[in-house]
Design a protein around this motif. Structure first.
Motif, PDB file in Angstrom:
ATOM      1  N   GLY A  94      46.164  32.331  43.811  1.00 33.74           N
ATOM      2  CA  GLY A  94      45.341  33.085  42.862  1.00 33.74           C
ATOM      3  C   GLY A  94      43.866  32.766  42.996  1.00 33.74           C
ATOM      4  O   GLY A  94      43.113  32.807  42.028  1.00 33.74           O
ATOM      5  N   ILE A 137      40.572  33.914  43.914  1.00 36.98           N
ATOM      6  CA  ILE A 137      39.785  35.121  44.197  1.00 36.98           C
ATOM      7  C   ILE A 137      38.548  34.800  45.031  1.00 36.98           C
ATOM      8  O   ILE A 137      38.091  35.647  45.809  1.00 36.98           O
ATOM      9  N   SER A 196      42.076  40.997  42.146  1.00 38.83           N
ATOM     10  CA  SER A 196      41.861  40.287  40.874  1.00 38.83           C
ATOM     11  C   SER A 196      42.966  40.635  39.883  1.00 38.83           C
ATOM     12  O   SER A 196      43.482  39.755  39.185  1.00 38.83           O
ATOM     13  N   LEU A 197      43.325  41.911  39.815  1.00 40.90           N
ATOM     14  CA  LEU A 197      44.401  42.345  38.918  1.00 40.90           C
ATOM     15  C   LEU A 197      45.740  41.738  39.321  1.00 40.90           C
ATOM     16  O   LEU A 197      46.509  41.293  38.467  1.00 40.90           O
ATOM     17  N   MET A 245      46.253  38.948  40.977  1.00 42.77           N
ATOM     18  CA  MET A 245      46.226  37.515  40.713  1.00 42.77           C
ATOM     19  C   MET A 245      46.321  37.197  39.222  1.00 42.77           C
ATOM     20  O   MET A 245      46.895  36.182  38.833  1.00 42.77           O
ATOM     21  N   ALA A 246      45.775  38.070  38.390  1.00 42.36           N
ATOM     22  CA  ALA A 246      45.813  37.846  36.949  1.00 42.36           C
ATOM     23  C   ALA A 246      47.181  38.166  36.348  1.00 42.36           C
ATOM     24  O   ALA A 246      47.507  37.683  35.267  1.00 42.36           O
ATOM     25  N   ASN A 247      47.986  38.971  37.035  1.00 42.93           N
ATOM     26  CA  ASN A 247      49.235  39.451  36.448  1.00 42.93           C
ATOM     27  C   ASN A 247      50.508  39.004  37.145  1.00 42.93           C
ATOM     28  O   ASN A 247      51.595  39.353  36.701  1.00 42.93           O
TER      29      ASN A 247
END
Length: 139
Positions: A18, A20, A57-58, A60-62
């Motif tokens: 994750g 970024i 980013s999405l 990695m965030a989810n």
């Protein structure tokens, strides 16, 4: 070829951890390559660095857990362009279902370009492999 393999490994490391910032270092800058492109299974084609980085980013965030086991990896280099093809054997987990792990197989082509900073990703194209289901009549 070793440096290309390292750049390819960094791409997957960025996703798995994750990171970024690492993902940003993996991808080429717009002025280094025309038309950066990223295609992930089930997603529309992403064009341009900003759109690609926003999508990662999405992801990695989810996605709380993802692991890649790469097989059948081949690297070809021609001048300042390199192509890596491989099979991604992917394991993922979901926050709302502890202990659940899903798997899948994806075939991938990653194109890299040699820059002053080293090999940088120009294009990532991943396509799912449709696995055969067991036929109950075969038992």
């Amino acid at each position: 070829m070793e440096r290309v393999a390292e750049a390819n490994a960094e791409f997957y490391q960025a996703i798995e951890t994750g990171d970024i910032d690492l993902m940003g270092r993996v991808w080429a800058e717009e002025e280094q390559t025309p038309d950066l492109v990223c295609v992930n299974p089930g997603w529309p084609m992403l064009r341009g660095r900003a759109e690609i980085m926003r999508a990662w980013s999405l992801v990695m965030a989810n996605v709380p857990y993802i692991q890649y086991v790469l097989t059948d990896t081949h690297i070809g280099v021609s001048g300042e362009i390199a192509m890596v093809t491989c099979e991604e054997n992917v394991l993922t987990a979901e926050d709302d279902n502890p202990g659940f792990v899903a798997g899948g197989q994806v075939v991938t082509t990653n194109l890299f370009i040699q820059t002053e900073q080293g090999w940088r990703l120009w294009s990532h194209h991943a396509s799912p492999v449709m696995l055969e289901e067991d036929d109950p009549d075969d038992e």
